[in-house]
Motif scaffolding. Sequence first.
Motif, PDB file in Angstrom:
ATOM      1  N   ARG A 118      62.441  14.497  35.979  1.00 62.22           N
ATOM      2  CA  ARG A 118      62.347  13.221  35.261  1.00 62.22           C
ATOM      3  C   ARG A 118      60.967  12.583  35.443  1.00 62.22           C
ATOM      4  N   LEU A 155      58.437  14.407  33.284  1.00 65.23           N
ATOM      5  CA  LEU A 155      58.642  14.047  31.880  1.00 65.23           C
ATOM      6  C   LEU A 155      58.037  12.677  31.598  1.00 65.23           C
ATOM      7  N   LEU A 200      54.612  18.694  30.848  1.00 66.30           N
ATOM      8  CA  LEU A 200      55.899  19.124  30.303  1.00 66.30           C
ATOM      9  C   LEU A 200      56.332  20.477  30.880  1.00 66.30           C
ATOM     10  N   ALA A 249      57.712  19.747  34.247  1.00 62.03           N
ATOM     11  CA  ALA A 249      59.052  19.162  34.130  1.00 62.03           C
ATOM     12  C   ALA A 249      60.090  20.233  33.806  1.00 62.03           C
ATOM     13  N   TRP A 250      59.750  21.127  32.897  1.00 61.12           N
ATOM     14  CA  TRP A 250      60.668  22.206  32.524  1.00 61.12           C
ATOM     15  C   TRP A 250      60.962  23.111  33.717  1.00 61.12           C
TER      16      TRP A 250
END
Length: 120
Positions: free
Chosen positions: A59, A62, A103, A106-107
């Motif tokens: 989170r 992101l 990103l 985050a992934w």
Amino acid sequence: MTGTGSYRIGVAVALVASILIVWTTIVRDDGMGMPFFLVILAAAVGAFAAWFQAAGMARTMLGVAILQALLGIAIATAPVTAQAPDGVFRALVFGGFFTALWLASAWLFRLSVSGSSDRR
């Protein structure tokens, strides 16, 4: 902290993004580097607030990606950027590249969460 491979790679991607932001800001040296350092500060504060747990880190990264994208858009639409040759394009590419790194991190953290729950 979990010891999964995706968690470790997520940390590595976040660290690479941070180091590249610092390096490019120092190399560029146009006096506009403070917002980029604040993006790194947001990532660090978010990581500590999440206690370095994979779900919280996902989170946080992101949120940092969104912050980076908004910063790139703000710089691209600034009047001073429009005066520079290819300034808007460069600002969008720079912001997009770092947004993609955040990103990806985050992934990877998200993969770490789903990977750890599968083993329980």
